[in-house]
Design an enzyme around this catalytic site. Structure first.
Site, short mmCIF file in Angstrom:
data_model
loop_
_atom_site.label_atom_id
_atom_site.label_comp_id
_atom_site.label_asym_id
_atom_site.label_seq_id
_atom_site.Cartn_x
_atom_site.Cartn_y
_atom_site.Cartn_z
N ASN A 1 -31.08 85.09 44.36
CA ASN A 1 -31.52 83.94 45.16
C ASN A 1 -30.84 84.04 46.52
O ASN A 1 -29.64 83.80 46.62
CB ASN A 1 -31.12 82.64 44.43
CG ASN A 1 -31.36 81.40 45.27
OD1 ASN A 1 -32.04 81.45 46.29
ND2 ASN A 1 -30.77 80.28 44.84
N LYS B 1 -31.27 82.25 49.06
CA LYS B 1 -31.08 80.95 49.73
C LYS B 1 -31.52 81.06 51.20
O LYS B 1 -32.45 81.79 51.50
CB LYS B 1 -29.63 80.48 49.57
CG LYS B 1 -29.18 80.53 48.11
CD LYS B 1 -27.91 79.80 47.84
CE LYS B 1 -27.57 79.89 46.35
NZ LYS B 1 -26.43 79.11 45.96
N HIS C 1 -33.71 73.91 42.02
CA HIS C 1 -32.33 74.35 42.30
C HIS C 1 -31.49 73.13 42.67
O HIS C 1 -31.96 72.22 43.34
CB HIS C 1 -32.32 75.38 43.44
CG HIS C 1 -30.99 76.06 43.55
ND1 HIS C 1 -29.91 75.45 44.16
CD2 HIS C 1 -30.55 77.25 43.10
CE1 HIS C 1 -28.86 76.26 44.06
NE2 HIS C 1 -29.23 77.36 43.44
N GLU D 1 -29.35 72.68 44.84
CA GLU D 1 -29.27 72.42 46.28
C GLU D 1 -30.48 71.63 46.75
O GLU D 1 -30.40 70.82 47.68
CB GLU D 1 -29.11 73.75 47.04
CG GLU D 1 -27.68 74.28 46.86
CD GLU D 1 -27.54 75.79 46.93
OE1 GLU D 1 -28.47 76.48 47.40
OE2 GLU D 1 -26.47 76.29 46.50
N GLU E 1 -27.26 76.45 35.67
CA GLU E 1 -26.30 76.64 36.77
C GLU E 1 -25.44 75.39 36.92
O GLU E 1 -25.87 74.39 37.50
CB GLU E 1 -27.06 76.86 38.09
CG GLU E 1 -27.94 78.09 38.09
CD GLU E 1 -28.22 78.58 39.51
OE1 GLU E 1 -27.97 79.75 39.77
OE2 GLU E 1 -28.66 77.78 40.35
N GLY F 1 -21.37 79.08 44.15
CA GLY F 1 -20.75 79.42 45.43
C GLY F 1 -19.29 79.08 45.53
O GLY F 1 -18.71 79.12 46.62
N SER G 1 -21.59 81.82 40.64
CA SER G 1 -20.47 82.75 40.89
C SER G 1 -20.50 83.99 40.00
O SER G 1 -19.44 84.51 39.64
CB SER G 1 -19.13 82.01 40.78
OG SER G 1 -19.05 81.01 41.79
N GLY H 1 -24.76 84.50 46.14
CA GLY H 1 -24.01 85.30 47.11
C GLY H 1 -24.02 86.80 46.82
O GLY H 1 -24.25 87.62 47.72
P1 PGA Z 1 -23.84 81.83 43.61
O1 PGA Z 1 -25.20 80.98 43.60
O2 PGA Z 1 -24.09 83.09 42.79
O3 PGA Z 1 -23.59 82.14 45.05
O4 PGA Z 1 -22.80 80.98 43.00
C1 PGA Z 1 -26.00 80.91 42.45
C2 PGA Z 1 -27.22 80.07 42.72
O5 PGA Z 1 -27.11 79.02 43.35
O6 PGA Z 1 -28.34 80.42 42.29
#
Ligand code: PGA
Length: 248
Positions: free
Chosen positions: A9, A11, A93, A95, A163, A169, A208, A230
């Site tokens: 992803n 983002k 998601h 976010e 998640e 993150g 993460s 990330g």
């Molecule tokens: P992250 O994000 O691997 O950077 O923690 C995961 C996600 O939000 O899908």
């Protein structure tokens, strides 16, 4: 037997320059048991689909509108994503739940619209830190899973991504026991609702995930892959995660 899925992803990251990373990922994507998906920003879906056409990498969007078309300035429809070459779309998601106030009902409607364009929906659910600390994790997961997953969901058209919001993150990862508890719970709920087909849904862990923790997470029961933020931006990291998953 469920095939494994490594999903990236990106983002709100990536311009055309990032497509070189995608080409490097395509080399590692030729795996035996693992499907690979990259959800790019909407602006890159078309070029990413072209760039990966000769590889097994699938391309997805990160959101779609619940309506098929219409007066929704700035939004992207499921048919636009499909037209650009996407086969998947992330819905719900955290976010978007936070930044755009998306509710379970909205997410279910978006996922249904995705199905009508033959997109696979990657439906995200996860508890906040406050909810975990208050002992509400399984209640929250159960409610989000039920409310965000349409009745028309099948193991073929839907992937569930667990998640924990506090792990996204942040570099913080739940214990393997905590991951197992939630993934086993999700599997039980899917089978209760969808019968045998509940065993066909892939359930990803996200938050993460990186090369150094991928193998141990992928060994947890009912973890069928990962949704990676990330670490999906760098081909060397994402390729290591793909390899860890394929070897699990
Ligand atoms: P992250 O994000 O691997 O950077 O923690 C995961 C996600 O939000 O899908």
């Amino acid at each position: 037997m469920r095939r494994k899925l490594a999903a990236g992803n990106w983002k709100m990251n990536g311009t055309a320059a990032q497509l070189a990373e995608l080409s490097a990922m395509a080399e590692a994507a030729d795996t035996n048991q693992t499907d690979v998906l990259i959800c790019t920003p909407a602006t890159l879906v078309h070029r990413a689909a072209d760039a990966t056409a000769a590889s097994p990498i699938a391309i997805g969007g990160q959101d779609c509108h619940a309506n098929a078309s219409g007066a929704h300035t700035g939004d992207i429809s499921a048919s636009m994503l499909a037209d650009a070459g996407a086969s998947h779309v992330i819905t719900g998601h955290s976010e978007r739940r936070v930044d755009h106030g998306e509710t379970d009902a909205v997410i279910a409607a978006k996922s249904e619209t995705a199905y009508s364009e033959t997109l696979t929906a990657v439906i995200c659910i996860g508890e906040s830190l406050e909810e975990r600390e208050a002992g509400q994790t399984l209640d929250v997961i159960g409610t989000q899973l039920q409310g965000s997953t349409p009745g028309a969901a099948t193991g073929a058209n839907t992937v569930i991504a667990y998640e924990p919001v506090w792990a996204i993150g942040t570099g913080k990862v739940p214990t393997l026991e905590q991951i197992a508890e939630v993934h086993d719970f999700i599997r039980t709920k899917l089978v209760e609702r969808f019968g045998d087909d509940g065993n066909a849904f892939r359930v990803l862990y996200g938050g993460s995930v990186k090369p150094s923790n991928a193998s141990e997470i992928f060994a947890v029961s009912n973890v069928d892959g990962a949704l990676v933020g990330g670490a999906s931006l760098k081909a060397s990291d994402f390729n290591a995660i793909i390899s860890a998953l394929d070897a699990a």
